[in-house]
Scaffold this active site. Structure first.
Site, PDB file in Angstrom:
ATOM      1  N   GLY A   1      -8.783   4.313   7.111  1.00 24.92           N
ATOM      2  CA  GLY A   1      -8.437   5.714   7.329  1.00 24.92           C
ATOM      3  C   GLY A   1      -6.942   5.938   7.509  1.00 24.92           C
TER       4      GLY A   1
ATOM      5  N   MET B   1     -11.650  -5.509   5.124  1.00 25.56           N
ATOM      6  CA  MET B   1     -10.802  -4.630   5.939  1.00 25.56           C
ATOM      7  C   MET B   1     -10.543  -5.309   7.279  1.00 25.56           C
ATOM      8  SD  MET B   1     -10.141  -2.055   4.089  1.00 25.56           S
ATOM      9  CE  MET B   1      -9.104  -1.333   5.367  1.00 25.56           C
TER      10      MET B   1
ATOM     11  N   MET C   1      -8.707   8.440  -0.205  1.00 22.69           N
ATOM     12  CA  MET C   1      -9.514   8.865   0.952  1.00 22.69           C
ATOM     13  C   MET C   1     -10.009  10.288   0.752  1.00 22.69           C
ATOM     14  SD  MET C   1      -7.072   7.499   3.970  1.00 22.69           S
ATOM     15  CE  MET C   1      -6.562   5.780   4.056  1.00 22.69           C
TER      16      MET C   1
ATOM     17  N   ASP D   1      -4.612   3.712  -1.957  1.00 25.54           N
ATOM     18  CA  ASP D   1      -5.686   4.064  -1.016  1.00 25.54           C
ATOM     19  C   ASP D   1      -6.167   5.488  -1.254  1.00 25.54           C
ATOM     20  OD1 ASP D   1      -6.020   1.765   0.693  1.00 25.54           O
ATOM     21  OD2 ASP D   1      -3.995   2.165   1.449  1.00 25.54           O
TER      22      ASP D   1
ATOM     23  N   GLY E   1      -0.683   1.538   9.419  1.00 29.68           N
ATOM     24  CA  GLY E   1       0.016   1.304  10.668  1.00 29.68           C
ATOM     25  C   GLY E   1      -0.852   0.903  11.851  1.00 29.68           C
TER      26      GLY E   1
ATOM     27  N   MET F   1     -11.984   4.799  -0.649  1.00 31.23           N
ATOM     28  CA  MET F   1     -12.619   5.054   0.653  1.00 31.23           C
ATOM     29  C   MET F   1     -13.239   6.439   0.585  1.00 31.23           C
ATOM     30  SD  MET F   1      -9.581   3.429   2.935  1.00 31.23           S
ATOM     31  CE  MET F   1      -8.447   3.579   1.568  1.00 31.23           C
TER      32      MET F   1
ATOM     33  N   GLY G   1       1.154  -2.156   4.127  1.00 26.44           N
ATOM     34  CA  GLY G   1       1.710  -0.818   3.987  1.00 26.44           C
ATOM     35  C   GLY G   1       2.882  -0.616   4.904  1.00 26.44           C
TER      36      GLY G   1
ATOM     37  N   HIS H   1      -8.323   1.386  -4.147  1.00 23.73           N
ATOM     38  CA  HIS H   1      -9.274   1.163  -3.050  1.00 23.73           C
ATOM     39  C   HIS H   1      -9.912   2.510  -2.719  1.00 23.73           C
ATOM     40  CE1 HIS H   1      -9.600   0.093   1.551  1.00 23.73           C
ATOM     41  NE2 HIS H   1     -10.780   0.270   0.986  1.00 23.73           N
TER      42      HIS H   1
ATOM     43  N   SER I   1       0.853  -1.198   0.000  1.00 23.83           N
ATOM     44  CA  SER I   1       0.000   0.000   0.000  1.00 23.83           C
ATOM     45  C   SER I   1       0.880   1.237   0.000  1.00 23.83           C
ATOM     46  CB  SER I   1      -0.895   0.012   1.237  1.00 23.83           C
ATOM     47  OG  SER I   1      -1.443   1.310   1.375  1.00 23.83           O
TER      48      SER I   1
ATOM     49  N   ASP J   1      -6.824  -6.413   4.018  1.00 22.10           N
ATOM     50  CA  ASP J   1      -6.164  -5.110   4.066  1.00 22.10           C
ATOM     51  C   ASP J   1      -6.201  -4.530   5.469  1.00 22.10           C
ATOM     52  OD1 ASP J   1      -5.182  -2.587   3.522  1.00 22.10           O
ATOM     53  OD2 ASP J   1      -6.928  -1.928   2.376  1.00 22.10           O
ATOM     54  N   GLY J   2      -5.005  -4.345   6.040  1.00 25.40           N
ATOM     55  CA  GLY J   2      -4.882  -3.663   7.322  1.00 25.40           C
ATOM     56  C   GLY J   2      -4.145  -4.491   8.348  1.00 25.40           C
ATOM     57  N   GLY J   3      -3.004  -3.975   8.808  1.00 25.18           N
ATOM     58  CA  GLY J   3      -2.269  -4.631   9.889  1.00 25.18           C
ATOM     59  C   GLY J   3      -1.571  -5.926   9.502  1.00 25.18           C
TER      60      GLY J   3
ATOM     61  N   HIS K   1      -1.289  -1.327  -4.287  1.00 24.65           N
ATOM     62  CA  HIS K   1      -2.543  -0.923  -3.644  1.00 24.65           C
ATOM     63  C   HIS K   1      -2.533   0.592  -3.444  1.00 24.65           C
ATOM     64  CE1 HIS K   1      -6.081  -1.872  -1.138  1.00 24.65           C
ATOM     65  NE2 HIS K   1      -5.646  -0.935  -0.313  1.00 24.65           N
TER      66      HIS K   1
END
Ligand code: DX5
Ligand code: ZN
Length: 222
Positions: free
Chosen positions: A144, A139, A38, A36, A147, A69, A199, A67, A11, A177-179, A34
């Protein structure tokens, strides 16, 4: 059992925006990129728009996974298609009953379509739109920010989504996606993920290639 192919999607939200071309070069051995997007409304943060995607496009052959958002994402799918996106994913939470129509519109633009759900949204909301999806994105953090920590119960949702896709017989990728890091990559693949977005973990590592390779290796062993 045959080793499953795991796709790694760094990401660029975690990249240094002032050196984006070099950052793209650093992740040349990834499987997709990826992006993102926003809007400060759907999520409490701003990132970038179609120009970033258009500026990256000539510098990589990797598929660009955009993606969105943003609220009312249908307003911008054409702009991202023209900018060079390969995948465009939109949130169920932003589309509601319009989800199937938005996915169809993405396909009409010649792009791969995807539906995204937040950690608290049940997988079952996607059932109706499944035949319109080339990819489903779960997700594993509240969207948003990069990290954040992986929300563990999403592993059960991955298993559920995997089963829904397999039962449908449709050719749909399952993305998480995420963490994602060295600990969660194998757990996510074991639970059924095909595509791992990462990311912070990748962009803070001194050797991105080694980090991606270890994600692939451990994931394959799961
Ligand atoms: C979160 C974004 C993610 C994020 C992932 O809103 O959609 O793609 O950049 O970053 P890490 O891997 O740092 O959680
Ligand atoms: Zn994302």
């Amino acid at each position: 059992m045959a080793r499953k192919k795991v796709l790694i999607a760094p990401s660029i939200l975690s990249a240094d925006f002032s050196r984006m071309r070099e950052e793209i070069e650093r992740i040349k051995n990834a499987d997709m990129i990826h992006c993102d997007v926003m809007d400060g409304m759907f999520v409490p943060n701003l990132s970038f728009g179609p120009k970033m995607v258009a500026d990256i496009r000539p510098h990589t052959r990797l598929p660009l996974d955009v993606h969105l958002m943003i609220e009312k994402p249908q307003r911008y799918i054409e702009a991202f298609a023209e900018a060079g996106a390969d995948f465009i994913t939109v949130h169920y939470e932003a589309c509601g009953e319009e989800l199937s129509n938005v996915l169809d519109a993405i396909r009409r633009l010649g792009k791969k379509s995807g539906a995204v759900i937040n950690p608290k949204t049940p997988v079952s909301v996607l059932q109706k739109s499944l035949s319109r999806c080339d990819i489903i994105l779960l997700m594993s953090v509240n969207p948003g920010f990069g990290g954040q920590s992986f929300i563990d119960p999403v592993l059960d949702k991955l298993r559920e989504a995997r089963k829904m896709i397999d039962d449908s017989g449709l050719d749909i990728l399952l993305e998480i996606d995420g963490g994602i890091n060295a600990k969660y990559a194998p757990l996510a693949v074991e639970a059924g993920a095909d595509v791992l977005v990462a990311g912070n973990y990748l962009f803070t590592s001194d050797d991105i290639d080694a980090a991606m390779e270890s994600m692939r290796k451990h994931a394959g062993a799961a």
